[in-house]
Scaffold this active site. Structure first.
Site, PDB file in Angstrom:
ATOM      1  N   THR A  10       1.727  30.148 -59.531  1.00 47.77           N
ATOM      2  CA  THR A  10       3.049  29.567 -59.348  1.00 47.77           C
ATOM      3  C   THR A  10       2.892  28.064 -59.127  1.00 47.77           C
ATOM      4  O   THR A  10       2.281  27.636 -58.143  1.00 47.77           O
ATOM      5  CB  THR A  10       3.774  30.195 -58.143  1.00 47.77           C
ATOM      6  N   LEU A  11       3.412  27.270 -60.045  1.00 50.13           N
ATOM      7  CA  LEU A  11       3.248  25.826 -59.958  1.00 50.13           C
ATOM      8  C   LEU A  11       4.355  25.168 -59.149  1.00 50.13           C
ATOM      9  O   LEU A  11       4.177  24.080 -58.620  1.00 50.13           O
ATOM     10  CB  LEU A  11       3.209  25.223 -61.366  1.00 50.13           C
TER      11      LEU A  11
END
Length: 232
Positions: A10-11
């Site tokens: 998850t960026l």
């Protein structure tokens, strides 16, 4: 070519909640958060509950990614279930739960796959009040009052000036309402639908949400006592 898929991380968070503010008061812990859930810069959801009782002695509040908060709740449900299965007459206190959360957050950070949350954990066990916080990379501390998000910049100065250890329940609620009102005025992700919860030796209570009264007249900013609510 090799078809092995790469690891995904998850960026950035998708649906997020804003600040949580919590204080110790005479009989236990008080915690407050609004119920907004922002999809990027859009205030998409307005009934997101971010205050949850944990076991018999603890209360958890979360800012940040809502789905990651749900994952943390799954971890905690398994932890409490495992603890209850021992049936030894003992139960996890707030300090133990806080320590567990710091290990979880730091472990995920070391995997470069953090849970995108800042957490507040408070509780009372055997007459001892406990209040701590931990962020997404595992930084944690214990204090008499804590806040996450913009609350750490806007609410903590108010708490440093006005908090004392002998606050009654009504005084504590009014202080939290004042903090949440300042956040509503200054934080674009906040909404005026507020939830307040408390935990004492008898257990946790999450009160029904209510709409925070706002005052936009110039006179209200000149007199900071205007709008203090005494309905509690």
């Amino acid at each position: 070519m090799d078809s092995v898929s790469e690891s995904q991380r998850t960026l950035y968070p998708y649906v997020t909640g804003s600040s949580v503010v919590a204080i110790k008061y005479k009989d236990g812990i008080l915690m407050a958060a609004d119920m907004g859930g922002s999809y990027g810069s859009t205030l998409r959801y307005k009934s997101v509950e971010r205050l949850k009782p944990i076991g018999k002695h603890s209360l958890l509040g979360a800012s940040g990614e809502i789905s990651d908060f749900q994952e943390i709740m799954r971890y905690l449900d398994e932890l409490i279930l495992y603890d209850n299965m021992w049936d030894d007459g003992n139960s996890l206190g707030p300090k133990e739960v806080h320590n567990y959360l710091t290990r979880v957050m730091y472990n995920r950070r070391n995997k470069f796959n953090p849970l995108w949350n800042s957490l507040v954990l408070g509780g009372v066990k055997k007459g001892q009040k406990y209040l701590g916080t931990v962020n997404m990379i595992g930084i944690n501390f214990e204090d008499n009052h804590v806040a996450t998000g913009l609350g750490n910049h806007l609410a903590r100065p108010i708490l440093r000036d006005e908090w004392n250890e002998n606050l009654t329940f009504e005084e504590g609620v009014r202080l939290l309402e004042k903090c949440m009102r300042v956040l509503l005025y200054r934080d674009r992700s906040a909404v005026n639908k507020i939830q307040i919860s408390k935990i004492t030796e008898e257990g946790a209570t999450v009160f029904p949400p209510f709409s925070l009264k706002t005052y936009w007249e110039f006179s209200a900013f000149k007199n900071p006592t205007v709008g203090a609510e005494g309905s509690w």
